[in-house]
Design a protein around this motif. Sequence first.
Motif, PDB file in Angstrom:
ATOM      1  N   GLY A  36       0.812  -1.209   0.000  1.00  0.00           N
ATOM      2  CA  GLY A  36       0.000   0.000   0.000  1.00  0.00           C
ATOM      3  C   GLY A  36       0.844   1.256   0.000  1.00  0.00           C
ATOM      4  N   TYR A  37       0.160   2.382   0.207  1.00  0.00           N
ATOM      5  CA  TYR A  37       0.813   3.682   0.159  1.00  0.00           C
ATOM      6  C   TYR A  37       1.333   4.108   1.522  1.00  0.00           C
ATOM      7  N   VAL A  38       2.468   4.803   1.507  1.00  0.00           N
ATOM      8  CA  VAL A  38       3.024   5.429   2.701  1.00  0.00           C
ATOM      9  C   VAL A  38       3.545   6.805   2.319  1.00  0.00           C
ATOM     10  N   ILE A  39       3.584   7.680   3.297  1.00  0.00           N
ATOM     11  CA  ILE A  39       4.241   8.969   3.084  1.00  0.00           C
ATOM     12  C   ILE A  39       5.658   8.791   3.583  1.00  0.00           C
ATOM     13  N   ALA A  40       6.608   8.993   2.688  1.00  0.00           N
ATOM     14  CA  ALA A  40       8.016   8.801   3.039  1.00  0.00           C
ATOM     15  C   ALA A  40       8.444   9.866   4.033  1.00  0.00           C
ATOM     16  N   ASP A  41       9.086   9.406   5.087  1.00  0.00           N
ATOM     17  CA  ASP A  41       9.578  10.304   6.125  1.00  0.00           C
ATOM     18  C   ASP A  41      11.018  10.658   5.803  1.00  0.00           C
ATOM     19  N   ASN A  42      11.244  11.892   5.389  1.00  0.00           N
ATOM     20  CA  ASN A  42      12.587  12.320   5.018  1.00  0.00           C
ATOM     21  C   ASN A  42      13.421  12.761   6.213  1.00  0.00           C
ATOM     22  N   ALA A  43      12.769  13.013   7.338  1.00  0.00           N
ATOM     23  CA  ALA A  43      13.489  13.459   8.529  1.00  0.00           C
ATOM     24  C   ALA A  43      13.834  12.242   9.373  1.00  0.00           C
ATOM     25  N   THR A  44      15.093  11.856   9.361  1.00  0.00           N
ATOM     26  CA  THR A  44      15.489  10.677  10.103  1.00  0.00           C
ATOM     27  C   THR A  44      16.926  10.810  10.590  1.00  0.00           C
ATOM     28  N   ASP A  45      17.197  10.208  11.712  1.00  0.00           N
ATOM     29  CA  ASP A  45      18.564  10.164  12.225  1.00  0.00           C
ATOM     30  C   ASP A  45      19.248   8.877  11.780  1.00  0.00           C
ATOM     31  N   SER A  46      18.537   8.057  11.065  1.00  0.00           N
ATOM     32  CA  SER A  46      19.069   6.780  10.602  1.00  0.00           C
ATOM     33  C   SER A  46      20.093   7.011   9.492  1.00  0.00           C
ATOM     34  N   ILE A  47      20.828   5.938   9.202  1.00  0.00           N
ATOM     35  CA  ILE A  47      21.769   6.008   8.092  1.00  0.00           C
ATOM     36  C   ILE A  47      21.196   5.230   6.909  1.00  0.00           C
ATOM     37  N   ILE A  48      21.428   5.723   5.733  1.00  0.00           N
ATOM     38  CA  ILE A  48      20.951   5.088   4.508  1.00  0.00           C
ATOM     39  C   ILE A  48      22.169   4.545   3.774  1.00  0.00           C
TER      40      ILE A  48
ATOM     41  N   LEU B  96      16.084 -11.004   3.419  1.00  0.00           N
ATOM     42  CA  LEU B  96      15.261  -9.934   3.989  1.00  0.00           C
ATOM     43  C   LEU B  96      15.179 -10.039   5.511  1.00  0.00           C
ATOM     44  N   ASN B  97      14.992 -11.258   6.041  1.00  0.00           N
ATOM     45  CA  ASN B  97      14.933 -11.439   7.496  1.00  0.00           C
ATOM     46  C   ASN B  97      16.247 -11.067   8.167  1.00  0.00           C
ATOM     47  N   THR B  98      17.358 -11.376   7.515  1.00  0.00           N
ATOM     48  CA  THR B  98      18.662 -11.007   8.069  1.00  0.00           C
ATOM     49  C   THR B  98      18.762  -9.492   8.232  1.00  0.00           C
ATOM     50  N   ILE B  99      18.315  -8.758   7.248  1.00  0.00           N
ATOM     51  CA  ILE B  99      18.392  -7.293   7.298  1.00  0.00           C
ATOM     52  C   ILE B  99      17.492  -6.736   8.396  1.00  0.00           C
ATOM     53  N   VAL B 100      16.242  -7.186   8.461  1.00  0.00           N
ATOM     54  CA  VAL B 100      15.323  -6.631   9.471  1.00  0.00           C
ATOM     55  C   VAL B 100      15.679  -7.098  10.881  1.00  0.00           C
ATOM     56  N   ASP B 101      16.314  -8.255  11.008  1.00  0.00           N
ATOM     57  CA  ASP B 101      16.704  -8.753  12.330  1.00  0.00           C
ATOM     58  C   ASP B 101      17.706  -7.837  13.024  1.00  0.00           C
ATOM     59  N   TYR B 102      18.430  -7.048  12.261  1.00  0.00           N
ATOM     60  CA  TYR B 102      19.385  -6.099  12.844  1.00  0.00           C
ATOM     61  C   TYR B 102      18.790  -4.685  12.928  1.00  0.00           C
ATOM     62  N   GLY B 103      17.471  -4.600  12.813  1.00  0.00           N
ATOM     63  CA  GLY B 103      16.790  -3.321  12.993  1.00  0.00           C
ATOM     64  C   GLY B 103      16.793  -2.416  11.780  1.00  0.00           C
ATOM     65  N   CYS B 104      17.173  -2.949  10.642  1.00  0.00           N
ATOM     66  CA  CYS B 104      17.215  -2.140   9.425  1.00  0.00           C
ATOM     67  C   CYS B 104      15.945  -2.346   8.604  1.00  0.00           C
ATOM     68  N   LYS B 105      15.671  -1.388   7.762  1.00  0.00           N
ATOM     69  CA  LYS B 105      14.482  -1.410   6.899  1.00  0.00           C
ATOM     70  C   LYS B 105      14.952  -1.492   5.449  1.00  0.00           C
ATOM     71  N   ILE B 106      14.325  -2.371   4.666  1.00  0.00           N
ATOM     72  CA  ILE B 106      14.644  -2.486   3.244  1.00  0.00           C
ATOM     73  C   ILE B 106      13.726  -1.518   2.502  1.00  0.00           C
ATOM     74  N   ILE B 107      14.297  -0.469   1.965  1.00  0.00           N
ATOM     75  CA  ILE B 107      13.510   0.565   1.298  1.00  0.00           C
ATOM     76  C   ILE B 107      13.111   0.132  -0.105  1.00  0.00           C
TER      77      ILE B 107
ATOM     78  N   ILE C 185      18.950   0.382   2.144  1.00  0.00           N
ATOM     79  CA  ILE C 185      18.478   0.033   3.479  1.00  0.00           C
ATOM     80  C   ILE C 185      18.675   1.218   4.420  1.00  0.00           C
ATOM     81  N   GLU C 186      17.794   1.300   5.385  1.00  0.00           N
ATOM     82  CA  GLU C 186      17.862   2.339   6.408  1.00  0.00           C
ATOM     83  C   GLU C 186      18.142   1.645   7.736  1.00  0.00           C
ATOM     84  N   CYS C 187      19.241   2.023   8.379  1.00  0.00           N
ATOM     85  CA  CYS C 187      19.649   1.382   9.633  1.00  0.00           C
ATOM     86  C   CYS C 187      19.712   2.417  10.751  1.00  0.00           C
TER      87      CYS C 187
END
Length: 172
Positions: A58-70, A86-97, A148-150
């Motif tokens: 579905g749709y999301v509004i992308a949040d450009n304000a983040t302290d995360s690293i891309i 994919l599970n390996t990436i999210v297991d470390y708290g990262c998001k697959i953009i 990815i956003e970590c």
Amino acid sequence: MLTGNDRREKILTILSESDAPISATSLASRFGVSRQIIVGDIALIRAQGINVTATPRGYVIADNATDSIIRTIAVKHSDKDTALELNTIVDYGCKIIDVIVEHPLYGQISGQLQIASRFDVEQFIAEVKKEKAHSLSELTNGIHLHTIECPTEESYEHVVSKLKELGILLSE
């Protein structure tokens, strides 16, 4: 009955307040219009400069304000290892953009994923199976990129290390 402008304002409010993607079908049902009307509304909202992203869920509004690293990672694997990757990436708290491939004819092709949890991975894999869809990486013999956003550099380094250990990280 709502005007188109009123409906688009309400769509923006709903997307802004949601923590999860919202499908065009769900919005259409909510407003008593067709899915195609919602798709048109989203196009008009984007034309106003609002960063609405379409994900597989579905749709999301992308949040450009983040302290995360891309970061961008290069990987190679078969479809059978998609959930592992994919599970390996999210297991470390990262998001697959997204996922990106380089096609010899069309150049760069990307798809928005917005996967942040094992539940998201489960839903994505289920949707792939249900639709009998092929991954973009099939076009490139399994080679693809992910943005990815970590939350921290350390979490990113853990992802890279684990993917390398699994033989998924593309190395020189």
